[in-house]
Motif scaffolding. Structure first.
Motif, PDB file in Angstrom:
ATOM      1  N   ALA A   1      -6.077  12.013   5.051  1.00  0.00           N
ATOM      2  CA  ALA A   1      -4.987  12.481   4.183  1.00  0.00           C
ATOM      3  C   ALA A   1      -5.208  11.999   2.768  1.00  0.00           C
ATOM      4  CB  ALA A   1      -3.638  11.988   4.724  1.00  0.00           C
ATOM      5  N   LEU A   2      -5.678  10.765   2.626  1.00  0.00           N
ATOM      6  CA  LEU A   2      -5.958  10.216   1.302  1.00  0.00           C
ATOM      7  C   LEU A   2      -7.027  11.020   0.583  1.00  0.00           C
ATOM      8  CD1 LEU A   2      -5.931   8.085  -0.919  1.00  0.00           C
ATOM      9  CD2 LEU A   2      -7.379   6.654   0.519  1.00  0.00           C
ATOM     10  N   LYS A   3      -8.054  11.443   1.327  1.00  0.00           N
ATOM     11  CA  LYS A   3      -9.161  12.175   0.698  1.00  0.00           C
ATOM     12  C   LYS A   3      -8.703  13.473   0.056  1.00  0.00           C
ATOM     13  CE  LYS A   3     -12.774  10.406   3.794  1.00  0.00           C
ATOM     14  NZ  LYS A   3     -13.761  10.773   4.864  1.00  0.00           N
ATOM     15  N   VAL A   4      -7.654  14.085   0.613  1.00  0.00           N
ATOM     16  CA  VAL A   4      -7.170  15.353   0.043  1.00  0.00           C
ATOM     17  C   VAL A   4      -5.945  15.127  -0.839  1.00  0.00           C
ATOM     18  CG1 VAL A   4      -8.127  16.843   1.819  1.00  0.00           C
ATOM     19  CG2 VAL A   4      -5.894  15.796   2.191  1.00  0.00           C
ATOM     20  N   GLY A   5      -5.739  13.869  -1.269  1.00  0.00           N
ATOM     21  CA  GLY A   5      -4.731  13.603  -2.294  1.00  0.00           C
ATOM     22  C   GLY A   5      -3.315  13.491  -1.790  1.00  0.00           C
ATOM     23  N   HIS A   6      -3.115  13.200  -0.517  1.00  0.00           N
ATOM     24  CA  HIS A   6      -1.760  13.080   0.032  1.00  0.00           C
ATOM     25  C   HIS A   6      -1.350  11.614  -0.073  1.00  0.00           C
ATOM     26  CE1 HIS A   6       1.579  13.373   2.922  1.00  0.00           C
ATOM     27  NE2 HIS A   6       1.548  14.658   2.665  1.00  0.00           N
ATOM     28  N   THR A   7      -0.614  11.264  -1.138  1.00  0.00           N
ATOM     29  CA  THR A   7      -0.294   9.862  -1.376  1.00  0.00           C
ATOM     30  C   THR A   7       0.593   9.270  -0.287  1.00  0.00           C
ATOM     31  OG1 THR A   7       1.539  10.534  -2.806  1.00  0.00           O
ATOM     32  CG2 THR A   7      -0.545  10.048  -3.867  1.00  0.00           C
ATOM     33  N   THR A   8       1.401  10.119   0.377  1.00  0.00           N
ATOM     34  CA  THR A   8       2.184   9.595   1.487  1.00  0.00           C
ATOM     35  C   THR A   8       1.267   9.062   2.578  1.00  0.00           C
ATOM     36  OG1 THR A   8       3.948  11.169   1.015  1.00  0.00           O
ATOM     37  CG2 THR A   8       3.966  10.151   3.189  1.00  0.00           C
ATOM     38  N   GLY A   9       0.125   9.719   2.737  1.00  0.00           N
ATOM     39  CA  GLY A   9      -0.852   9.245   3.701  1.00  0.00           C
ATOM     40  C   GLY A   9      -1.341   7.842   3.380  1.00  0.00           C
ATOM     41  N   LEU A  10      -1.425   7.537   2.092  1.00  0.00           N
ATOM     42  CA  LEU A  10      -1.817   6.192   1.682  1.00  0.00           C
ATOM     43  C   LEU A  10      -0.804   5.159   2.166  1.00  0.00           C
ATOM     44  CD1 LEU A  10      -2.985   6.740  -1.993  1.00  0.00           C
ATOM     45  CD2 LEU A  10      -4.344   5.704  -0.185  1.00  0.00           C
ATOM     46  N   ILE A  11       0.469   5.479   1.973  1.00  0.00           N
ATOM     47  CA  ILE A  11       1.512   4.545   2.384  1.00  0.00           C
ATOM     48  C   ILE A  11       1.494   4.371   3.898  1.00  0.00           C
ATOM     49  CG2 ILE A  11       3.970   4.060   2.270  1.00  0.00           C
ATOM     50  CD1 ILE A  11       2.440   4.086  -0.429  1.00  0.00           C
ATOM     51  N   VAL A  12       1.335   5.499   4.619  1.00  0.00           N
ATOM     52  CA  VAL A  12       1.227   5.418   6.083  1.00  0.00           C
ATOM     53  C   VAL A  12       0.041   4.547   6.478  1.00  0.00           C
ATOM     54  CG1 VAL A  12       0.789   6.754   8.178  1.00  0.00           C
ATOM     55  CG2 VAL A  12       2.355   7.643   6.452  1.00  0.00           C
ATOM     56  N   LEU A  13      -1.096   4.769   5.804  1.00  0.00           N
ATOM     57  CA  LEU A  13      -2.303   4.004   6.107  1.00  0.00           C
ATOM     58  C   LEU A  13      -2.079   2.509   5.865  1.00  0.00           C
ATOM     59  CD1 LEU A  13      -5.340   3.752   6.673  1.00  0.00           C
ATOM     60  CD2 LEU A  13      -5.749   4.262   4.261  1.00  0.00           C
ATOM     61  N   THR A  14      -1.488   2.194   4.719  1.00  0.00           N
ATOM     62  CA  THR A  14      -1.259   0.785   4.389  1.00  0.00           C
ATOM     63  C   THR A  14      -0.365   0.119   5.425  1.00  0.00           C
ATOM     64  OG1 THR A  14      -1.509   1.280   2.037  1.00  0.00           O
ATOM     65  CG2 THR A  14      -0.388  -0.761   2.602  1.00  0.00           C
ATOM     66  N   ASP A  15       0.685   0.814   5.807  1.00  0.00           N
ATOM     67  CA  ASP A  15       1.610   0.254   6.784  1.00  0.00           C
ATOM     68  C   ASP A  15       0.923   0.053   8.131  1.00  0.00           C
ATOM     69  OD1 ASP A  15       4.364  -0.502   7.583  1.00  0.00           O
ATOM     70  OD2 ASP A  15       4.183   1.254   8.877  1.00  0.00           O
ATOM     71  N   LEU A  16       0.101   1.029   8.531  1.00  0.00           N
ATOM     72  CA  LEU A  16      -0.610   0.911   9.807  1.00  0.00           C
ATOM     73  C   LEU A  16      -1.555  -0.286   9.797  1.00  0.00           C
ATOM     74  CD1 LEU A  16      -1.485   4.662  10.476  1.00  0.00           C
ATOM     75  CD2 LEU A  16       0.055   3.244  11.830  1.00  0.00           C
ATOM     76  N   LEU A  17      -2.309  -0.427   8.722  1.00  0.00           N
ATOM     77  CA  LEU A  17      -3.266  -1.521   8.638  1.00  0.00           C
ATOM     78  C   LEU A  17      -2.560  -2.877   8.587  1.00  0.00           C
ATOM     79  CD1 LEU A  17      -5.748   0.075   6.081  1.00  0.00           C
ATOM     80  CD2 LEU A  17      -6.159  -0.323   8.513  1.00  0.00           C
TER      81      LEU A  17
END
Length: 1008
Positions: free
Chosen positions: A555-571
């Motif tokens: 999701a991050l690769k295609v510019g979905h910043t919400t995906g970044l937040i999801v990723l950070t929370d998961l990690l």
């Protein structure tokens, strides 16, 4: 190439990007445009409203709810009401408090990302506007010139059939056209609202073929007849409805009807952000005084109205449909006896035919061919019935109205059993489509091909399901899980990734996680960022954290910043601190405020300070606000002040005040006062309140008053208002009166009201009347009851009546009835009676509201009058009264009567009544009836009732039905033990960590 949408934001060049779409802003070509010049000018109130509205548009028109929430989140809170926001942006009023202006300007400038105009400039303009309004109350900004190249056509040139009014059934002896119109109760309200002279959104809510669109057309004709050739009608639909309305909104001028038949197609397209932009644009159109009056006519089925006004992701749509200037009018399914009698008198053959052959109360449905459509569906050959059911499933699960031929070709066989399929010829689909294309007595058939208009690109054939069958099918098939062929073809026959993502969500809600994952991978592979984000959530749900992280990275690769937040929370939850920091840092680099906060929380203090300073250097001004507590804790007091000043400049207008409070809590009184002084020098709202409070607490009352007066001189009389409250709480009425009087002298209308109350408490009734009248005259309508009460206490009933009548004149017609009781108290019984008659003319809803203010027989009489006008709410109120009196059977009869009139909520109340009486079986039957009408929330109550009666198999069946209906809310309640049910009633695959279900409902294996 970027898509571009023009936004009417005068005075601000440049543009911005949102969701990957570039937005260009128009720049005025003349120096007289809003924003030019350096002073307030002679028409300061109009200038202030225009500047504020331009800034609001530049900030992409945030919802009123967003602004109110942001204001409340400030420290201390800023109190704003949505109606006042509307008044300020349209020039009807000017904010009374400078701190409100400071908040609005600071926050909107931050959102718009524009060069910041000095706060003092805004303060000067605001004060000039206030002075002008006080000198000439009631003035409004001049209406702008009509928009050139106006959208729409003269109403007299419009074709109602092209506007999607249902053609009537064909009857011998009739020469075609629409049958004569019979006015119904809702038409009177429509005309009253449309002729109010202000921009309005009127949404007609009713079932299929109840006469919504025809009522809109007759209202448009009524406008045209009253003002010939003045009103135009704009029906945006080409190339698609959402694209057309966005492209043409800027061309809508005064006296335009905006035609939004089936408004869900505009406000809830597959791309949710597109629907929100449309709603925001329509809201702005309603609020711009220079473009009114504009009448937006929308139609919705009840289920679409409920979804659009309840869904959290529809903030703009909710505010559009329910906010200021929005009217909802229910269109009943049945004609009243009076309307039927009027139809009989028309003499038209079609009315006569409908009354003889159909249900006399459901005439519009008969006209639209509903009985024939239903007969054709019920008696259709197997293949024809299969494609109808397939179309119903596709529409109820979120596919747009145009259904592709390939979907029927690929998924259709799955809707036939083996014997039916073996009996089909090779051209089975052609036969099925031909059967469904045949018209029904002059109206469309069950499933008809949509042909491209001249000039539109020709693509693969698409088909549209008849509205009536769609609504019927949504109800009848709500508990049916579509066959495997439907899901198999979704990723091949349907080419729009947004639609496939929506179908994946429906599969997930029904526990079919493998199906959902397959569809999401297909959509994600075609660049749909939201699909990756949903896939990350799905994998996390089934316990596949590594898969969730991988999807979030995509999701991050295609510019979905919400995906970044999801990723950070998961990690972070997985214990991968370094990975979480990497994700948060990436989000921060995008300028995402959540990413900045996450990053500051993950790093140690020195690392957080370094990261926030780097973010500030990169232009992410939100980071300056996060720096303040970090630097203060590190002992860098000068750096903390500098960061707080930068945060104030960036729009965080209370950051210096927060820093002052921090120092005060640490025991540094002098340092706190120094920061408070810096806040005052920078024009921050509520500056000097800390200094005022400290002096008052120390007993330096003169010093406190001096500090508060200095704040008022700087444009913030609210500090004097807070000093008033403080002295009131400390038991110093004389001091409170002095502070309130001082604040009132600065035009602080809320303090006028406080002063009136304080003077009344002290026994100065005459002074209280003067203060209350000043508050009302200053635009504080909430002070009118106080003024009236004071006048009545002083014996001046004539003045009290005059004040009430002035309030009535200022009130919205729908709310004038609230003054009836006051007129009666003042002795103006004739006025009260006249107002009551006016209120009663508005319909049964107002009568029910009036009854709420009465007791005993008076209330019952009003409820009965409302019930006689068809109000099911009144029937339910009467049932409640009977229930309280112990007449349970009488209450049950009234609830049943309301339910028979279409009020499903009455059935739930009936279930509650039966359950309270211990009749759990009857209560369960009522819940079952509600669920069968499409209201899945009733299944939760049904599950509990069956569990209590020992019917555990029935409870388990209801749980399975909850899953197959996709009722995620009720199932979440089951998962978390919020509903009473045995654990084994929940399928193993749907328990926490389970992998969901297969198509047959059995537990599934792990998703790939």
């Amino acid at each position: 190439m970027d898509q571009c949408v023009h936004a009417s934001v005068i005075g601000y060049p440049g543009g911005f990007r949102l969701d990957g779409i570039s937005y260009r802003r128009r720049v005025p070509s003349s120096a007289s445009a809003v924003g030019a010049g350096s002073g307030p000018g002679p028409d300061a109130a109009a200038r202030f409203a225009a500047e504020l509205a331009a800034l609001y548009r530049a900030a992409d028109r945030p919802s009123y709810a967003t602004l109110v929430g942001q204001a409340a989140a400030q420290r201390p809170p800023v109190r704003i009401r949505p109606q006042r926001l509307s008044d300020w942006l349209t020039g009807k009023a000017v904010p009374a408090e400078p701190r409100v202006v400071a908040f609005l300007v600071g926050w909107l400038q931050q959102q718009a990302g524009l060069p910041r105009r000095d706060l003092q400039w805004w303060r000067d303009l605001h004060q000039a506007a206030r002075r002008q309004r006080q000198a000439n109350r009631g003035g409004r900004p001049a209406r702008a010139a009509p928009v050139a190249d106006r959208a729409g056509d003269p109403i007299g040139e419009c074709d109602p059939l092209a506007l999607e009014v249902h053609p009537a059934v064909e009857v011998a002896g009739c020469d075609g056209g629409l049958p004569p119109y019979v006015l119904r109760a809702h038409d009177a309200r429509l005309r009253k609202e449309a002729l109010a002279g202000q921009s309005r959104l009127i949404t007609l809510v009713g079932g299929s073929s109840t006469g919504k669109t025809r009522a809109c057309w007759e209202l448009a004709r009524h406008l045209d007849q009253g003002m010939p050739d003045r009103w135009r009608l704009w029906h945006p639909y080409d190339p698609t409805r959402p694209e057309a309305v966005l492209a043409g909104l800027d061309r809508v001028g005064p006296h335009t009807v905006v035609w939004l038949n089936e408004a869900q197609l505009y406000l809830a397209p597959a791309d949710a952000s597109l629907g929100e932009r449309i709603a925001a644009g329509l809201r702005a159109l309603l609020r711009e005084p220079g473009r009114g009056p504009v009448l937006i006519l929308a139609t919705l089925w009840p289920e679409y109205w409920a979804a659009l006004t309840a869904r959290p992701g529809n903030a703009q749509a909710v505010d559009l449909l329910t906010g200021p200037g929005a009217i909802c009018v229910d269109v009943p399914e049945r004609f009243t006896a009076e309307a039927v009698a009027e139809a009989r008198r028309s003499g038209d053959p079609r009315w006569r035919d409908a009354l003889q052959r159909g249900d006399p109360g459901r005439i519009t449905q008969y006209f639209a061919g509903a009985p024939e459509l239903l007969r054709r569906y019920r008696t259709a050959p197997p293949a024809a019935r299969a494609v109808i059911e397939l179309a119903i499933d596709a529409r109820r699960l979120g596919h747009p109205p145009g259904l592709p031929h390939a979907l029927f070709e690929q998924a259709g066989p799955g809707y036939l059993d083996d014997q039916e399929w073996d009996a089909q010829p090779d051209d089975w689909l052609d036969h099925a489509l031909a059967y469904n294309a045949q018209g029904c007595r002059g109206t469309r058939g069950p499933l008809t091909r949509v042909r491209a208009r001249p000039g539109q690109p020709a693509g693969p054939p698409v088909y549209r399901l008849a509205d009536y069958l769609e609504q019927l099918g949504r109800l009848e098939r709500s508990a049916v899980y579509p066959p495997a062929s439907f899901w198999d073809s979704a990723g091949t026959a349907i080419t729009d990734p947004g639609t496939v993502t929506k179908l994946a969500r429906e599969a997930s809600d029904r526990g079919r996680f493998r199906r959902a994952a397959t569809l999401l991978r297909w959509a994600a592979g075609r660049g749909h960022a939201e699909a990756w984000a949903q896939l990350a959530e799905l994998r996390e749900r089934v316990g596949d954290r590594d898969g969730a992280v991988a999807a979030a990275r995509e999701a991050l690769k295609v510019g979905h910043t919400t995906g970044l937040i999801v990723l950070t929370d998961l990690l972070k939850r997985a214990g991968d601190r370094d990975g979480a920091i990497e994700g948060a840092r990436a989000a921060a680099e995008y300028g995402d405020p959540t990413g900045l906060r996450l990053l500051a929380g993950l790093l140690d203090r020195d690392g957080a300070i370094a990261a926030m300073r780097a973010a500030v250097a990169a232009g992410h001004t939100d980071a300056s606000a996060l720096l303040v507590p970090l630097l203060e804790q590190a002992g860098d007091r000068d750096g903390a002040i500098a960061a707080a000043c930068a945060a104030v400049d960036a729009g965080h207008i209370y950051k210096l005040s927060e820093l002052a409070e921090m120092r005060l809590r640490d025991g540094d009184r002098d340092g706190a006062v120094a920061v408070d002084r810096e806040a005052a020098n920078r024009g921050c709202p509520d500056a000097l309140w800390l200094s005022t409070r400290l002096r008052e607490e120390a007993g330096d009352h003169d010093g406190a008053m001096a500090a508060a007066r200095e704040a008022a001189d700087r444009g913030d009389p609210g500090v004097l208002g807070r000093l008033t409250d403080m002295r009131t709480q400390l038991g110093d009425p004389a001091g409170a009166i002095a502070a309130a009087r001082a604040a009132a002298g600065y035009g602080h209308t809320d303090s006028q009201r406080r002063l009136a109350w304080l003077l009344e408490q002290s026994g100065d009734l005459d002074g209280a009347v003067v203060a209350a009248r000043a508050a009302v005259d200053g635009g504080h309508d909430e002070s009118t009851p106080l003024l009236v009460g004071l006048l009545l206490r002083s014996g001046d009933s004539e003045a009290a009546i005059a004040a009430i009548r002035a309030a009535v004149d200022r009130s919205d017609p729908d709310w004038r009835w609230r003054w009836i009781e006051w007129l009666q108290r003042a002795g103006d019984h004739d006025g009260a009676e006249a107002l009551f008659r006016e209120a009663a003319s508005l319909g049964s809803r107002v009568l029910v509201d009036l009854a709420e203010l009465r007791e005993g027989d008076d209330a019952v009489a009003l409820y009965r009058q409302a019930a006689s006008m068809g109000s099911t709410q009144a029937l339910c109120k009467l049932a409640e009264l009977r229930g309280h009196a112990g007449d349970h059977e009488g209450a049950a009869t009234l609830y049943r009567e309301a339910a028979d009139c279409g009020d499903t909520g009455a059935l739930m109340k009936l279930a509650d009544l039966r359950a309270q009486a211990g009749d759990l079986g009857s209560a369960a039957a009522a819940c079952r009836e509600v669920a069968d009408l499409g209201y899945t929330q009733a299944l939760g109550a049904l599950i509990e009732l069956r569990t209590r009666t020992g019917d555990h198999d029935g409870a388990a069946a209801a749980v399975r039905e909850v899953i197959d209906r996709g009722d995620a809310i009720t199932f979440t309640q089951l998962q978390w033990g919020m509903l009473e049910v045995r654990p084994d009633a929940i399928p193993a695959g749907m328990k926490f960590g389970g992998h969901g279900l297969n198509d047959d409902g059995m537990p599934a294996e792990a998703i790939e």
